[in-house]
Design a protein around this motif. Structure first.
Motif, PDB file in Angstrom:
ATOM      1  N   VAL A 282       0.837  -1.198   0.000  1.00 61.93           N
ATOM      2  CA  VAL A 282       0.000   0.000   0.000  1.00 61.93           C
ATOM      3  C   VAL A 282       0.874   1.251   0.000  1.00 61.93           C
ATOM      4  O   VAL A 282       0.626   2.204  -0.754  1.00 61.93           O
ATOM      5  N   MET A 283       1.910   1.259   0.843  1.00 61.43           N
ATOM      6  CA  MET A 283       2.793   2.415   0.922  1.00 61.43           C
ATOM      7  C   MET A 283       3.552   2.614  -0.386  1.00 61.43           C
ATOM      8  O   MET A 283       3.727   3.748  -0.850  1.00 61.43           O
ATOM      9  N   ARG A 284       4.000   1.512  -0.988  1.00 57.62           N
ATOM     10  CA  ARG A 284       4.758   1.598  -2.241  1.00 57.62           C
ATOM     11  C   ARG A 284       3.894   2.200  -3.354  1.00 57.62           C
ATOM     12  O   ARG A 284       4.372   3.023  -4.146  1.00 57.62           O
ATOM     13  N   GLU A 285       2.623   1.813  -3.408  1.00 56.36           N
ATOM     14  CA  GLU A 285       1.728   2.373  -4.418  1.00 56.36           C
ATOM     15  C   GLU A 285       1.586   3.881  -4.239  1.00 56.36           C
ATOM     16  O   GLU A 285       1.635   4.652  -5.196  1.00 56.36           O
ATOM     17  N   ARG A 286       1.425   4.307  -2.976  1.00 58.43           N
ATOM     18  CA  ARG A 286       1.263   5.729  -2.700  1.00 58.43           C
ATOM     19  C   ARG A 286       2.533   6.499  -3.056  1.00 58.43           C
ATOM     20  O   ARG A 286       2.491   7.576  -3.670  1.00 58.43           O
ATOM     21  N   LEU A 287       3.679   5.950  -2.685  1.00 59.57           N
ATOM     22  CA  LEU A 287       4.948   6.606  -2.967  1.00 59.57           C
ATOM     23  C   LEU A 287       5.197   6.716  -4.466  1.00 59.57           C
ATOM     24  O   LEU A 287       5.719   7.723  -4.942  1.00 59.57           O
ATOM     25  N   ASP A 288       4.825   5.682  -5.207  1.00 55.45           N
ATOM     26  CA  ASP A 288       5.008   5.715  -6.663  1.00 55.45           C
ATOM     27  C   ASP A 288       4.177   6.830  -7.286  1.00 55.45           C
ATOM     28  O   ASP A 288       4.625   7.491  -8.230  1.00 55.45           O
ATOM     29  N   LEU A 289       2.979   7.043  -6.765  1.00 56.87           N
ATOM     30  CA  LEU A 289       2.135   8.125  -7.275  1.00 56.87           C
ATOM     31  C   LEU A 289       2.742   9.487  -6.945  1.00 56.87           C
ATOM     32  O   LEU A 289       2.807  10.379  -7.788  1.00 56.87           O
ATOM     33  N   THR A 290       3.168   9.645  -5.693  1.00 53.73           N
ATOM     34  CA  THR A 290       3.721  10.930  -5.270  1.00 53.73           C
ATOM     35  C   THR A 290       5.015  11.256  -6.016  1.00 53.73           C
ATOM     36  O   THR A 290       5.243  12.402  -6.401  1.00 53.73           O
ATOM     37  N   ALA A 291       5.853  10.248  -6.200  1.00 54.05           N
ATOM     38  CA  ALA A 291       7.175  10.472  -6.790  1.00 54.05           C
ATOM     39  C   ALA A 291       7.212  10.267  -8.301  1.00 54.05           C
ATOM     40  O   ALA A 291       8.291  10.271  -8.891  1.00 54.05           O
ATOM     41  N   ALA A 292       6.055  10.107  -8.929  1.00 58.26           N
ATOM     42  CA  ALA A 292       6.034   9.814 -10.371  1.00 58.26           C
ATOM     43  C   ALA A 292       6.761  10.875 -11.186  1.00 58.26           C
ATOM     44  O   ALA A 292       7.469  10.554 -12.156  1.00 58.26           O
ATOM     45  N   SER A 293       6.614  12.142 -10.811  1.00 48.04           N
ATOM     46  CA  SER A 293       7.258  13.203 -11.589  1.00 48.04           C
ATOM     47  C   SER A 293       8.773  13.111 -11.530  1.00 48.04           C
ATOM     48  O   SER A 293       9.468  13.544 -12.458  1.00 48.04           O
ATOM     49  N   LEU A 294       9.317  12.541 -10.444  1.00 43.94           N
ATOM     50  CA  LEU A 294      10.773  12.443 -10.301  1.00 43.94           C
ATOM     51  C   LEU A 294      11.375  11.452 -11.281  1.00 43.94           C
ATOM     52  O   LEU A 294      12.583  11.487 -11.526  1.00 43.94           O
ATOM     53  N   ASP A 295      10.530  10.578 -11.829  1.00 41.02           N
ATOM     54  CA  ASP A 295      11.016   9.562 -12.764  1.00 41.02           C
ATOM     55  C   ASP A 295      10.883   9.992 -14.224  1.00 41.02           C
ATOM     56  O   ASP A 295      11.292   9.257 -15.120  1.00 41.02           O
ATOM     57  N   ARG A 296      10.291  11.161 -14.461  1.00 36.63           N
ATOM     58  CA  ARG A 296      10.142  11.633 -15.835  1.00 36.63           C
ATOM     59  C   ARG A 296      11.456  12.233 -16.314  1.00 36.63           C
ATOM     60  O   ARG A 296      12.092  13.006 -15.611  1.00 36.63           O
ATOM     61  N   HIS A 297      11.814  11.915 -17.530  1.00 33.02           N
ATOM     62  CA  HIS A 297      13.076  12.401 -18.087  1.00 33.02           C
ATOM     63  C   HIS A 297      12.819  13.577 -19.031  1.00 33.02           C
ATOM     64  O   HIS A 297      11.807  13.643 -19.717  1.00 33.02           O
ATOM     65  N   GLY A 298      13.738  14.515 -19.033  1.00 31.45           N
ATOM     66  CA  GLY A 298      13.658  15.621 -19.967  1.00 31.45           C
ATOM     67  C   GLY A 298      12.755  16.753 -19.530  1.00 31.45           C
ATOM     68  O   GLY A 298      12.568  17.708 -20.282  1.00 31.45           O
ATOM     69  N   GLN A 299      12.189  16.674 -18.324  1.00 28.92           N
ATOM     70  CA  GLN A 299      11.305  17.744 -17.863  1.00 28.92           C
ATOM     71  C   GLN A 299      12.108  18.789 -17.110  1.00 28.92           C
ATOM     72  O   GLN A 299      13.097  18.480 -16.459  1.00 28.92           O
ATOM     73  N   ASP A 300      11.683  20.032 -17.205  1.00 31.10           N
ATOM     74  CA  ASP A 300      12.316  21.122 -16.487  1.00 31.10           C
ATOM     75  C   ASP A 300      12.330  20.819 -14.988  1.00 31.10           C
ATOM     76  O   ASP A 300      11.312  20.392 -14.430  1.00 31.10           O
ATOM     77  N   PRO A 301      13.460  21.004 -14.286  1.00 25.36           N
ATOM     78  CA  PRO A 301      13.540  20.676 -12.858  1.00 25.36           C
ATOM     79  C   PRO A 301      12.478  21.387 -12.021  1.00 25.36           C
ATOM     80  O   PRO A 301      11.912  20.788 -11.099  1.00 25.36           O
ATOM     81  N   ARG A 302      12.214  22.649 -12.337  1.00 19.91           N
ATOM     82  CA  ARG A 302      11.200  23.389 -11.579  1.00 19.91           C
ATOM     83  C   ARG A 302       9.840  22.729 -11.723  1.00 19.91           C
ATOM     84  O   ARG A 302       9.116  22.533 -10.739  1.00 19.91           O
ATOM     85  N   GLN A 303       9.464  22.371 -12.945  1.00 22.68           N
ATOM     86  CA  GLN A 303       8.165  21.742 -13.163  1.00 22.68           C
ATOM     87  C   GLN A 303       8.109  20.371 -12.499  1.00 22.68           C
ATOM     88  O   GLN A 303       7.072  19.972 -11.967  1.00 22.68           O
ATOM     89  N   THR A 304       9.215  19.652 -12.535  1.00 17.52           N
ATOM     90  CA  THR A 304       9.268  18.347 -11.876  1.00 17.52           C
ATOM     91  C   THR A 304       8.954  18.476 -10.395  1.00 17.52           C
ATOM     92  O   THR A 304       8.139  17.719  -9.841  1.00 17.52           O
ATOM     93  N   LEU A 305       9.592  19.440  -9.733  1.00 22.74           N
ATOM     94  CA  LEU A 305       9.384  19.609  -8.294  1.00 22.74           C
ATOM     95  C   LEU A 305       7.998  20.160  -7.981  1.00 22.74           C
ATOM     96  O   LEU A 305       7.402  19.811  -6.953  1.00 22.74           O
ATOM     97  N   ILE A 306       7.463  21.000  -8.849  1.00 23.02           N
ATOM     98  CA  ILE A 306       6.108  21.509  -8.628  1.00 23.02           C
ATOM     99  C   ILE A 306       5.095  20.376  -8.751  1.00 23.02           C
ATOM    100  O   ILE A 306       4.165  20.251  -7.936  1.00 23.02           O
ATOM    101  N   ASP A 307       5.258  19.536  -9.762  1.00 15.92           N
ATOM    102  CA  ASP A 307       4.362  18.378  -9.912  1.00 15.92           C
ATOM    103  C   ASP A 307       4.446  17.468  -8.686  1.00 15.92           C
ATOM    104  O   ASP A 307       3.430  16.963  -8.191  1.00 15.92           O
TER     105      ASP A 307
END
Length: 215
Positions: free
Chosen positions: A61-86
């Motif tokens: 359950v915790m892993r599923e929640r963490l994956d949702l919260t941290a999904a933006s951190l796994d995106r490549h090529g996105q602006d760092p500011r937008q990544t952290l805002i997401d």
């Protein structure tokens, strides 16, 4: 009439996870595999077969929640500011759910009675989230996007800035940032402040918009 199709493995897992989240808000650390099985409409043997143990179920359950919260951190090529805002918006939205507030209140009150379970839950939740954010920050520092410093401490600092006092406002039933627009402006403010603090030489600070009221 054709029989209804059997739920997929993913749907069954979601049903079990939903049962765990609901029961945690109602029963706290006293949650049992029997209660989860009854709420999810499956057998206890199925739970043990799929998750191995109560701890394994909680970790899932915790892993599923963490994956949702941290999904933006796994995106490549996105602006760092937008990544952290997401990242900040997803985290704030999760903390704004009434069931999450109720669960945290109950678990906090019971932590002294169940110290081992409380420590495990913290490690699998808060500590793991901090580690995932620290890994992203360390990578950004390596790329020259952030000033070199201690990524683990920087992650803790950023998480504190993102949450602010809003979770405490909810716990004490006073007005908080209930509207998505208010949460977005706070997320942008917190992220921009963090980026200014860890800016590399020659990187101009981000402009910030005026803040909305809490609600």
């Amino acid at each position: 009439m054709q029989p209804s199709p059997l739920p997929s493995a993913s749907e069954r897992r979601q049903r079990v996870h939903r049962a765990v989240r609901e029961l945690l808000a109602e029963q706290g650390f006293r949650i049992s595999m029997d209660a989860v099985a009854a709420r999810a409409g499956c057998s206890k043997q199925t739970l043990y077969s799929q998750f191995g143990s109560k701890q394994g179920l909680m970790q899932s359950v915790m892993r599923e929640r963490l994956d949702l919260t941290a999904a933006s951190l796994d995106r490549h090529g996105q602006d760092p500011r937008q990544t952290l805002i997401d990242f900040a918006l997803e985290h704030l939205e999760h903390l704004c759910e009434p069931s999450v507030v109720a669960t945290c209140q109950l678990l906090s009150a019971e932590a002294h009675e169940f110290p081992e379970q409380a420590q495990t839950l913290y490690r699998d939740g808060c500590d793991t989230l901090q580690q995932r954010l620290a890994s992203w920050i360390e990578n950004a520092m390596r790329k020259g996007q952030l000033r070199h410093d201690q990524p683990h401490l920087a992650a803790e600092l950023l998480l504190s800035m993102i949450v602010g006092l809003d979770f405490e406002r909810q716990r004490f039933a006073v007005p908080h940032r209930a509207r998505p627009s208010a949460r977005r402006q706070w997320a942008e403010y917190a992220v921009d402040a963090f980026l200014r603090a860890f800016a590399t030489a020659g990187v101009p600070p981000a402009a910030t918009a005026p803040l909305l009221q809490n609600n």
